[in-house]
Design an enzyme around this catalytic site. Structure first.
Site, PDB file in Angstrom:
ATOM      1  N   ASP A 140       0.823  -1.205   0.000  1.00 42.20           N
ATOM      2  CA  ASP A 140       0.000   0.000   0.000  1.00 42.20           C
ATOM      3  C   ASP A 140       0.861   1.261   0.000  1.00 42.20           C
ATOM      4  O   ASP A 140       0.532   2.255  -0.663  1.00 42.20           O
ATOM      5  CB  ASP A 140      -0.960   0.009   1.188  1.00 42.20           C
ATOM      6  CG  ASP A 140      -0.243  -0.068   2.528  1.00 42.20           C
ATOM      7  OD1 ASP A 140       0.474  -1.063   2.744  1.00 42.20           O
ATOM      8  OD2 ASP A 140      -0.390   0.846   3.354  1.00 42.20           O
ATOM      9  N   ASP A 170       1.783 -10.084   3.886  1.00 41.35           N
ATOM     10  CA  ASP A 170       0.836  -9.962   4.995  1.00 41.35           C
ATOM     11  C   ASP A 170      -0.610 -10.091   4.528  1.00 41.35           C
ATOM     12  O   ASP A 170      -1.504 -10.338   5.337  1.00 41.35           O
ATOM     13  CB  ASP A 170       1.005  -8.614   5.693  1.00 41.35           C
ATOM     14  CG  ASP A 170       2.350  -8.482   6.383  1.00 41.35           C
ATOM     15  OD1 ASP A 170       3.051  -9.496   6.515  1.00 41.35           O
ATOM     16  OD2 ASP A 170       2.708  -7.362   6.788  1.00 41.35           O
ATOM     17  N   ARG A 215       2.936  -7.429  10.646  1.00 43.86           N
ATOM     18  CA  ARG A 215       2.969  -6.310  11.593  1.00 43.86           C
ATOM     19  C   ARG A 215       1.613  -6.073  12.258  1.00 43.86           C
ATOM     20  O   ARG A 215       1.506  -6.001  13.482  1.00 43.86           O
ATOM     21  CB  ARG A 215       3.416  -5.036  10.867  1.00 43.86           C
ATOM     22  CG  ARG A 215       3.427  -3.787  11.725  1.00 43.86           C
ATOM     23  CD  ARG A 215       3.818  -2.570  10.906  1.00 43.86           C
ATOM     24  NE  ARG A 215       5.164  -2.709  10.369  1.00 43.86           N
ATOM     25  CZ  ARG A 215       6.278  -2.418  11.035  1.00 43.86           C
ATOM     26  NH1 ARG A 215       6.199  -1.983  12.279  1.00 43.86           N
ATOM     27  NH2 ARG A 215       7.456  -2.579  10.472  1.00 43.86           N
TER      28      ARG A 215
END
Length: 426
Positions: A140, A170, A215
């Site tokens: 992103d 992720d 994360r």
């Protein structure tokens, strides 16, 4: 996990490919994922096959190369052999973490001169190179930087089309169903643990902590645990001499989306340790980070962050933190913390990812001919259809839906939580 074979495709007769771009540029940015090399190869091959007149350059080391004007020209020889990139991990053109709106960081790293606007420098380079379509392959942050750059160029009346491909292991970008590389990373993480789990035989009362990247999102940890268990199910066992499924299985999965009740889990894991003489847990690198950071700040310790403001997780070391916490409570004699992140993220894409990459690239090149920018991906708000998603809809930190049926089934099978604690989503 998404079955990419069922992805709805854009029909060829709905696309006008009569206006291919004269010159395109590729760049990869952010952390590695098992899709970068394959995506670069697929893009080059697609242009070579469908639009051989289109020139292609690659900026070296992502936005860093763009700022410094460092690029490589894709020769006919490279076009003819680019398919070989499917067999490699990493990125053949290099990565970096550069935020074009972070003036201080760009200046500190020598990417711009004092007083220069990084976006202006990047825009001038694209104009100088005559690029009319920029393909970014990243997460992103990478794609939002590309969108900001395109908006900046539009103000200068330079119509650059930016088309992003979503890369993140992720799998945490809105509204993307499946990011490139994540499927492979989960498979590779499972393979990694298939070897590491044998360390349980090296010491009595052993606790093995498998720290997985992630994360803010626990998808990769959950998917890695599932991949490992699927791989384990295919291996012959010898229960009569202690080689049992229970001993080799995953005994706990901890992700950022679910609070960890240390005392409750320690009591459960203590029973596992007494029964098997070992305990295996999978934990996201971001699980419990907020608590750890708060404690560090309370103690007056400095918390290091990157150019995007993210906490540097390698300096926080959540795996060790929870390993120490659990081991003291369950009575483990030895603790081993192993991280599969670099092993998994640098792998070549597997067949399932290559299929998804190819479908994404086909749409990206079609969009380039139409000069319509956005991020090409499966849109979860549009029936998981392969679409060109407006940059305005792209944002990171999408949490894992831990109430999904497959993860609830996994938790129930390892006895981590009662089914009523986290109801399965309808």
């Amino acid at each position: 996990m998404v079955n990419t074979k069922t992805i709805a495709q854009v029909t060829a007769d709905s696309i006008d490919e009569s206006n291919p771009p004269k010159k395109v540029a590729l760049l990869t940015a952010g952390g590695l994922a098992p899709c970068l090399s394959s995506a670069v190869g697929a893009l080059i091959t697609e242009y070579a096959s469908k639009h051989p007149s289109t020139e292609i350059i690659c900026y070296v080391n992502g936005y860093k190369g763009l700022l410094l004007g460092e690029s490589v020209y894709v020769t006919p020889g490279i076009r003819a052999t680019a398919g070989a990139l499917h067999m490699h991990g990493g990125s053949p053109i290099g990565n970096s973490r550069v935020k074009l709106t972070n003036y201080k960081d760009c200046l500190k790293r020598g990417l711009i001169k004092e007083g220069e606007d990084p976006q202006r420098v990047a825009a001038d380079q694209l104009i100088k190179d005559g690029v009319d379509v920029l393909h970014t392959i990243g997460g992103d942050d990478t794609n939002m930087a590309a969108a900001d750059l395109a908006a900046f160029l539009a103000k200068e009346n330079y119509k650059l089309c930016v088309i992003g491909l979503p890369k993140t292991i992720d799998n945490d970008v809105y509204p993307i169903t499946q990011s490139l590389g994540a499927i492979t990373a989960a498979e590779q993480g499972g393979r990694f643990f298939s070897n590491i789990v044998a360390e349980s035989s090296a010491n009595p009362k052993m606790m093995i902590v498998h720290e997985v990247m992630g994360r803010d999102c626990g998808w990769l940890t959950a998917a890695t645990a599932r991949a490992y268990r699927e791989q384990l199910a295919k291996r012959p066992l010898l229960p009569t001499i202690g080689l049992t499924k229970d001993r080799l299985d995953v005994h706990g999965v901890y992700i950022p989306e679910i609070p960890i009740d240390l005392e409750k889990e320690a009591a459960r894991l203590k029973e596992v340790l007494e029964r098997n003489d070992n305990v295996n847990i999978f934990i996201s690198e971001g699980a419990g980070v907020n608590d750890i950071v708060a404690e560090m700040e309370r103690q007056g310790k400095q918390v290091m962050r990157d150019a995007f403001g993210h906490v540097k997780l390698d300096l926080i070391n959540p795996g060790k933190y929870f390993a120490d916490s659990f081991s003291a409570l369950i009575g483990a004699e030895k603790v081993l913390v192993q991280k599969s992140g670099y092993f998994a993220r640098a792998a070549p894409a597997n067949d399932e990812d290559i299929l998804l990459i190819q479908q994404t690239v086909e749409l990206a090149v079609q969009q380039a001919c139409k000069r319509e920018g956005g991020v090409c991906a499966m849109d979860e708000d549009n029936g998981n259809k392969m679409s060109c998603i407006d940059f305005k809809r792209i944002k990171g930190s999408k949490p894992f839906n831990y109430k999904c049926e497959w993860f609830q089934k996994l938790l129930a099978e390892i006895g981590q939580v009662p089914s009523e604690a986290y109801p399965v989503a309808a």
